[in-house]
Design a protein around this motif. Structure first.
Motif, PDB file in Angstrom:
ATOM      1  N   ALA A   1       0.812  -1.212   0.000  1.00 58.99           N
ATOM      2  CA  ALA A   1       0.000   0.000   0.000  1.00 58.99           C
ATOM      3  C   ALA A   1       0.848   1.265   0.000  1.00 58.99           C
ATOM      4  O   ALA A   1       0.429   2.314  -0.508  1.00 58.99           O
ATOM      5  N   LEU A   2       2.068   1.169   0.549  1.00 59.41           N
ATOM      6  CA  LEU A   2       2.916   2.345   0.704  1.00 59.41           C
ATOM      7  C   LEU A   2       3.961   2.498  -0.402  1.00 59.41           C
ATOM      8  O   LEU A   2       4.668   3.498  -0.443  1.00 59.41           O
ATOM      9  N   ALA A   3       4.060   1.520  -1.277  1.00 60.54           N
ATOM     10  CA  ALA A   3       5.202   1.430  -2.185  1.00 60.54           C
ATOM     11  C   ALA A   3       5.372   2.634  -3.095  1.00 60.54           C
ATOM     12  O   ALA A   3       6.494   2.930  -3.528  1.00 60.54           O
ATOM     13  N   ALA A   4       4.313   3.345  -3.390  1.00 62.18           N
ATOM     14  CA  ALA A   4       4.417   4.495  -4.282  1.00 62.18           C
ATOM     15  C   ALA A   4       4.785   5.779  -3.548  1.00 62.18           C
ATOM     16  O   ALA A   4       4.965   6.820  -4.183  1.00 62.18           O
ATOM     17  N   ARG A   5       4.906   5.710  -2.227  1.00 63.53           N
ATOM     18  CA  ARG A   5       5.164   6.896  -1.412  1.00 63.53           C
ATOM     19  C   ARG A   5       6.593   6.867  -0.866  1.00 63.53           C
ATOM     20  O   ARG A   5       7.193   5.806  -0.717  1.00 63.53           O
ATOM     21  N   PRO A   6       7.187   8.013  -0.536  1.00 66.06           N
ATOM     22  CA  PRO A   6       8.506   8.023   0.108  1.00 66.06           C
ATOM     23  C   PRO A   6       8.481   7.168   1.372  1.00 66.06           C
ATOM     24  O   PRO A   6       7.630   7.366   2.253  1.00 66.06           O
ATOM     25  N   LEU A   7       9.413   6.237   1.470  1.00 70.36           N
ATOM     26  CA  LEU A   7       9.335   5.215   2.510  1.00 70.36           C
ATOM     27  C   LEU A   7      10.731   4.812   2.963  1.00 70.36           C
ATOM     28  O   LEU A   7      11.623   4.604   2.137  1.00 70.36           O
ATOM     29  N   VAL A   8      10.913   4.682   4.269  1.00 63.00           N
ATOM     30  CA  VAL A   8      12.096   4.048   4.840  1.00 63.00           C
ATOM     31  C   VAL A   8      11.673   2.651   5.277  1.00 63.00           C
ATOM     32  O   VAL A   8      10.796   2.500   6.138  1.00 63.00           O
ATOM     33  N   LEU A   9      12.280   1.639   4.681  1.00 61.48           N
ATOM     34  CA  LEU A   9      11.962   0.256   5.029  1.00 61.48           C
ATOM     35  C   LEU A   9      13.134  -0.305   5.821  1.00 61.48           C
ATOM     36  O   LEU A   9      14.247  -0.425   5.307  1.00 61.48           O
TER      37      LEU A   9
ATOM     38  N   ALA B   1      16.529   5.350  11.166  1.00 62.30           N
ATOM     39  CA  ALA B   1      15.377   5.253  10.260  1.00 62.30           C
ATOM     40  C   ALA B   1      14.464   6.461  10.411  1.00 62.30           C
ATOM     41  O   ALA B   1      13.955   7.013   9.418  1.00 62.30           O
ATOM     42  N   GLY B   2      14.264   6.904  11.655  1.00 60.81           N
ATOM     43  CA  GLY B   2      13.404   8.058  11.883  1.00 60.81           C
ATOM     44  C   GLY B   2      13.989   9.352  11.348  1.00 60.81           C
ATOM     45  O   GLY B   2      13.268  10.201  10.813  1.00 60.81           O
ATOM     46  N   ILE B   3      15.302   9.525  11.495  1.00 58.09           N
ATOM     47  CA  ILE B   3      15.950  10.729  10.954  1.00 58.09           C
ATOM     48  C   ILE B   3      15.750  10.791   9.445  1.00 58.09           C
ATOM     49  O   ILE B   3      15.363  11.830   8.891  1.00 58.09           O
ATOM     50  N   ILE B   4      16.017   9.668   8.774  1.00 56.69           N
ATOM     51  CA  ILE B   4      15.856   9.642   7.316  1.00 56.69           C
ATOM     52  C   ILE B   4      14.405   9.903   6.946  1.00 56.69           C
ATOM     53  O   ILE B   4      14.104  10.659   6.010  1.00 56.69           O
ATOM     54  N   GLY B   5      13.477   9.280   7.677  1.00 55.02           N
ATOM     55  CA  GLY B   5      12.062   9.509   7.409  1.00 55.02           C
ATOM     56  C   GLY B   5      11.678  10.963   7.569  1.00 55.02           C
ATOM     57  O   GLY B   5      10.917  11.522   6.760  1.00 55.02           O
ATOM     58  N   GLY B   6      12.202  11.615   8.626  1.00 54.48           N
ATOM     59  CA  GLY B   6      11.899  13.029   8.830  1.00 54.48           C
ATOM     60  C   GLY B   6      12.417  13.894   7.695  1.00 54.48           C
ATOM     61  O   GLY B   6      11.768  14.870   7.295  1.00 54.48           O
ATOM     62  N   LEU B   7      13.578  13.546   7.145  1.00 57.60           N
ATOM     63  CA  LEU B   7      14.128  14.305   6.019  1.00 57.60           C
ATOM     64  C   LEU B   7      13.333  14.056   4.737  1.00 57.60           C
ATOM     65  O   LEU B   7      13.068  14.980   3.960  1.00 57.60           O
ATOM     66  N   LEU B   8      12.938  12.795   4.507  1.00 61.09           N
ATOM     67  CA  LEU B   8      12.087  12.498   3.350  1.00 61.09           C
ATOM     68  C   LEU B   8      10.773  13.262   3.438  1.00 61.09           C
ATOM     69  O   LEU B   8      10.265  13.779   2.428  1.00 61.09           O
ATOM     70  N   ALA B   9      10.221  13.344   4.632  1.00 60.53           N
ATOM     71  CA  ALA B   9       8.935  14.035   4.810  1.00 60.53           C
ATOM     72  C   ALA B   9       9.040  15.503   4.438  1.00 60.53           C
ATOM     73  O   ALA B   9       8.052  16.120   4.013  1.00 60.53           O
ATOM     74  N   GLN B  10      10.234  16.066   4.580  1.00 59.96           N
ATOM     75  CA  GLN B  10      10.439  17.479   4.250  1.00 59.96           C
ATOM     76  C   GLN B  10      10.847  17.692   2.796  1.00 59.96           C
ATOM     77  O   GLN B  10      11.175  18.806   2.402  1.00 59.96           O
ATOM     78  N   GLY B  11      10.846  16.608   2.012  1.00 59.50           N
ATOM     79  CA  GLY B  11      11.066  16.743   0.580  1.00 59.50           C
ATOM     80  C   GLY B  11      12.467  16.458   0.097  1.00 59.50           C
ATOM     81  O   GLY B  11      12.748  16.648  -1.096  1.00 59.50           O
TER      82      GLY B  11
END
Length: 488
Positions: free
Chosen positions: A328-336, A437-447
């Motif tokens: 469901a998330l594969a098309a969105r910016p994602l840290v796996l 993982a959270g740091i990377i996710g936070g940066l992805l969330a900001q574009g």
């Protein structure tokens, strides 16, 4: 920031010679840099013992030996192979050196000596002989200081792997650009302090010869870091969703969520199964919470287009639920991360299929065991170094691969590679990967683009650990992240 592989450095030397630069002049500058390091670091040495190999690294050694003799230092040279077979600049360097050399089997330990290792440098591709390994072992056991020319002999310049045995240098002098092997383990542990000396090859030639390898520094990602402005508000700073496991497994995801918030995401929501909501709520303040127990609830939540990136894996649990959530998330910016990766161990092609055909926007963060589960054939290939493994994995997955470890490597499908070397040993503590993982996710969330976000995340993670100091716990890390405006 740009690293040159041994092959690329060879190309740079060739291009320099073709442009009219005196190659022997470059060798003289290299040898003089080595002799200067010796005089600066070991002024009280009783003798300079120079091991000269059969190629240009040996030529650097002969130049250094002659310069040290001229400075009044007692010098002994021991050659490997037949010096009469030397060619080109190395032969000229030996002819210009007025010191008689002896075969390397004649070497014996000498009180107060310092060894200059000019045997092979970065280009070695085969294991050292047993006889050389015995000499290296004797030098190491006697704690004789070693200055390595280019790279300690026995360390692969491309992979950092030790080929049979290797000197443990107190200091390494390399030229123009560092090599991947200077920063990859175990090679990094053999280099001691590293000096990169400019012998005069123009930057345009280095750029032409150079490839994809970089040292992970702020120069690689700073231009992409989020910047606040007067019009910034929480929704413009991105909304990160972090998925939690059940009632007894919310801690890892909470670490990721707080790290994402500290990394600058405007909002962070912890998505929890309904039966874990009460447990999670007792630990949350600035992080919001959303009950998401199944894929139907997830798809309803994804209708909120303000959600900009996600982290799935820390403490989530391994199995079918993780796979359906990733679908469901594969098309969105994602840290796996973690369990999210392991859930595809039996069906990696399913994950790769989900990520195929789009601009890479997913960051996979495996440690060695998780990497082996997802990319078993690449992992077991002994001749590949860590950058090659990560690069091949990134191309296969169409994702940025952050291959974790003390020498974390970040690779993009387009061939870019960054080697991270700022992480201290005390970062190896439970939960630190969840924070990453959270740091990377936070940066992805900001574009931030995926490769830059992963590179920045790895560097920030290490910087925070250095700021926190020994004895840190994972909970300490988010509070020690530097201000982006202060990064240089």
């Amino acid at each position: 920031m740009l690293l040159l592989t041994p092959e690329e450095m060879g190309n740079a030397d060739r291009l320099a010679a073709e442009s009219g630069i005196d190659s022997y002049g470059l060798m003289i500058k290299a040898g003089h840099a080595v002799s200067a390091a010796f005089l600066r670091l070991f002024p009280g040495a009783s003798r300079a013992t120079v091991f000269c190999g059969p190629g240009n690294n040996g030529g650097d050694g002969y130049v250094a030996a002659e310069a040290l003799k001229a400075a009044g230092v007692p010098v002994a040279i021991f050659h490997l192979g037949d010096p009469e077979k030397l060619a080109g600049d190395a032969r000229r360097a030996r002819i210009d050196c007025a010191i008689e050399s002896r075969p390397i089997p004649d070497y014996r330990l000498y009180p107060g000596e310092v060894v200059i290792d000019a045997l092979f440098g970065a280009g070695l591709q085969r294991p050292l002989s047993d006889n050389l390994c015995e000499i290296i072992e004797a030098v190491t056991d006697a704690a004789v200081p070693v200055i390595a020319v280019d790279l300690p002999s026995g360390v692969g310049g491309l992979t950092g792997q030790v080929l049979g045995g290797a000197f443990r240098a107190a200091h390494t002098v390399t030229f123009m650009r560092a090599k991947p092997g200077h920063y990859l383990l175990p090679g990094r542990a053999h280099c001691g302090s590293l000096e990169v000396f400019d012998i005069g090859i123009p930057q345009r030639i280095l750029a032409e010869a150079g490839g994809a390898h970089h040292l992970n520094t702020p120069a690689l990602f700073k231009a992409s870091l989020p910047a606040l402005s007067a019009s910034s508000h929480k929704f413009r700073r991105g909304h990160l969703g972090v998925f939690s496991g059940g009632p007894s497994a919310t801690g890892a995801a909470r670490l990721s969520a707080m790290a994402g918030l500290r990394a600058g995401a405007g909002l962070v929501t912890l998505a929890v199964p309904s039966n874990a909501a009460l447990v999670a709520a007792t630990h949350l303040t600035a992080v919001m919470m959303k009950p998401v127990s199944d894929v139907a609830a997830l798809e309803d939540w994804l209708a909120d287009k303000r959600l900009s990136a996600f982290v799935l894996g820390p403490g989530f649990g391994v199995g079918e639920k993780a796979r359906t959530f990733v679908e469901a998330l594969a098309a969105r910016p994602l840290v796996l991360d973690a369990d999210g990766i392991t859930s595809f161990a039996e069906a990696p092609e399913q994950l790769f299929g989900l990520l195929a055909g789009t601009e890479p926007h997913c960051v996979l963060t495996p440690h060695e065991g998780e990497f082996a589960r997802l990319f078993p054939d690449i992992s077991k290939h002994d001749t590949f170094g860590k950058p090659e493994k990560a690069s091949r994995a990134a191309r296969r997955a169409n994702a940025v691969v952050l291959y974790k470890g003390a020498d974390t490597v970040i690779a993009a499908p387009d061939g870019r590679i960054a080697i991270n070397a700022d992480a201290p040993p005390w970062l190896a503590t439970a939960g630190s990967g969840d924070v990453l993982a959270g740091i990377i996710g936070g940066l992805l969330a900001q574009g931030m683009p995926a490769f830059e976000a992963a590179a920045a995340g790895a560097w920030l993670h290490g910087d925070a650990a250095n700021r926190a100091g020994e004895g840190l716990t994972a909970e300490d890390l988010p509070g020690h992240l530097p201000r982006f405006s202060a990064i240089s």
